[in-house]
Design a protein around this motif. Structure first.
Motif, PDB file in Angstrom:
ATOM      1  N   SER A  10       3.641 -12.048  -0.386  1.00 47.99           N
ATOM      2  CA  SER A  10       4.456 -10.839  -0.543  1.00 47.99           C
ATOM      3  C   SER A  10       4.141  -9.825   0.549  1.00 47.99           C
ATOM      4  O   SER A  10       4.971  -8.984   0.873  1.00 47.99           O
ATOM      5  CB  SER A  10       4.240 -10.226  -1.932  1.00 47.99           C
ATOM      6  OG  SER A  10       2.863 -10.033  -2.190  1.00 47.99           O
ATOM      7  N   ASN A  12       2.218  -7.055   0.729  1.00 43.33           N
ATOM      8  CA  ASN A  12       2.613  -5.865  -0.013  1.00 43.33           C
ATOM      9  C   ASN A  12       1.549  -4.769  -0.013  1.00 43.33           C
ATOM     10  O   ASN A  12       1.100  -4.363  -1.093  1.00 43.33           O
ATOM     11  CB  ASN A  12       2.939  -6.319  -1.452  1.00 43.33           C
ATOM     12  CG  ASN A  12       3.631  -5.289  -2.296  1.00 43.33           C
ATOM     13  OD1 ASN A  12       4.528  -4.611  -1.839  1.00 43.33           O
ATOM     14  ND2 ASN A  12       3.213  -5.162  -3.551  1.00 43.33           N
ATOM     15  N   LEU A  50       6.466  -4.775  -6.342  1.00 38.70           N
ATOM     16  CA  LEU A  50       6.689  -5.086  -4.933  1.00 38.70           C
ATOM     17  C   LEU A  50       7.450  -3.948  -4.261  1.00 38.70           C
ATOM     18  O   LEU A  50       8.414  -3.420  -4.812  1.00 38.70           O
ATOM     19  CB  LEU A  50       7.499  -6.375  -4.787  1.00 38.70           C
ATOM     20  CG  LEU A  50       6.798  -7.676  -5.165  1.00 38.70           C
ATOM     21  CD1 LEU A  50       7.760  -8.839  -5.041  1.00 38.70           C
ATOM     22  CD2 LEU A  50       5.580  -7.909  -4.287  1.00 38.70           C
ATOM     23  N   ARG A  56       8.837  -4.357   3.653  1.00 38.09           N
ATOM     24  CA  ARG A  56       7.734  -5.305   3.855  1.00 38.09           C
ATOM     25  C   ARG A  56       7.981  -6.165   5.088  1.00 38.09           C
ATOM     26  O   ARG A  56       7.076  -6.445   5.870  1.00 38.09           O
ATOM     27  CB  ARG A  56       7.550  -6.176   2.615  1.00 38.09           C
ATOM     28  CG  ARG A  56       6.988  -5.421   1.425  1.00 38.09           C
ATOM     29  CD  ARG A  56       6.700  -6.323   0.238  1.00 38.09           C
ATOM     30  NE  ARG A  56       7.897  -6.711  -0.467  1.00 38.09           N
ATOM     31  CZ  ARG A  56       8.254  -7.966  -0.756  1.00 38.09           C
ATOM     32  NH1 ARG A  56       7.497  -8.982  -0.380  1.00 38.09           N
ATOM     33  NH2 ARG A  56       9.362  -8.224  -1.436  1.00 38.09           N
TER      34      ARG A  56
END
Length: 196
Positions: A10, A12, A50, A56
């Motif tokens: 991810s 993140n 997220l 991101r």
């Protein structure tokens, strides 16, 4: 045949631990490139925690600029959500038949690989590079010759640590790539909102 390391997560946010690890594996494990696959939604993580996918992706792109062996990919955005590793690798192989994809995972993920979708197929069909994580040392069976552990440096930095430190207004400038530091207020605002 080009050997491509697949570093899926991810991110993140992306931090120096991610970059230093990918750099080491790329240079010392004879890979042509490492592709950072930014995951829209990890099946094992809560989606609401997220940050926006586009942000991101942008942070990772800016953080890796200038190093020609890193590629940021939104490939998983074209696949069904949630993203399962075996489906992603199969789709990559179909799309890029001239490349050999090597999955990069931590020893903590290796510990529970049997819980992954189609784990046996994954272990048999794809090269896997396992990098060290403190407290995890599950051996690799000789039944799986494509799987190897590497003696990469350990970076005990997590995205959750980064988020908590930013939320607490700590000065962690040396934990973040310079390009990501400008997103500090955005990161703080995201997670203050989620924790209300």
């Amino acid at each position: 045949m080009k050997k491509i390391g697949i570093f899926s997560g991810s991110f993140n946010p992306v931090h120096i631990g991610h970059l230093a690890l990918a750099n080491w594996i790329c240079e010392f494990e004879d890979l042509s490139e490492v592709w950072f696959l930014i995951t829209p939604q990890n099946p094992l993580k809560e989606y609401s925690m997220l940050m926006d996918y586009e942000v991101r992706l942008k942070m990772a792109t800016e953080a890796t600029a200038g190093y020609p062996k890193f590629k940021i990919s939104d490939f998983e955005r074209t696949l069904p959500i949630p993203s399962y590793t075996i489906d992603t690798l199969n789709a990559l192989r179909d799309t890029y038949p001239d490349y050999e994809f090597h999955l990069m995972i931590g020893a903590d993920s290796w510990e529970f690989i049997n819980r992954w979708k189609d784990a046996e197929k994954l272990l048999e069909e794809y090269p896997i590079i396992i990098y060290p994580r403190k407290g995890y040392d599950r051996p690799v069976s000789s039944d799986y010759p494509k799987i190897r552990k590497v003696d990469a440096p350990t970076f005990e930095i997590s995205s959750s640590f980064i988020r908590e430190a930013i939320k607490s207004r700590k000065d962690i400038r040396f934990f973040l790539p310079e390009a990501v530091r400008k997103y500090t207020d955005y990161i703080r605002n995201c997670f203050e909102f989620y924790n209300q």
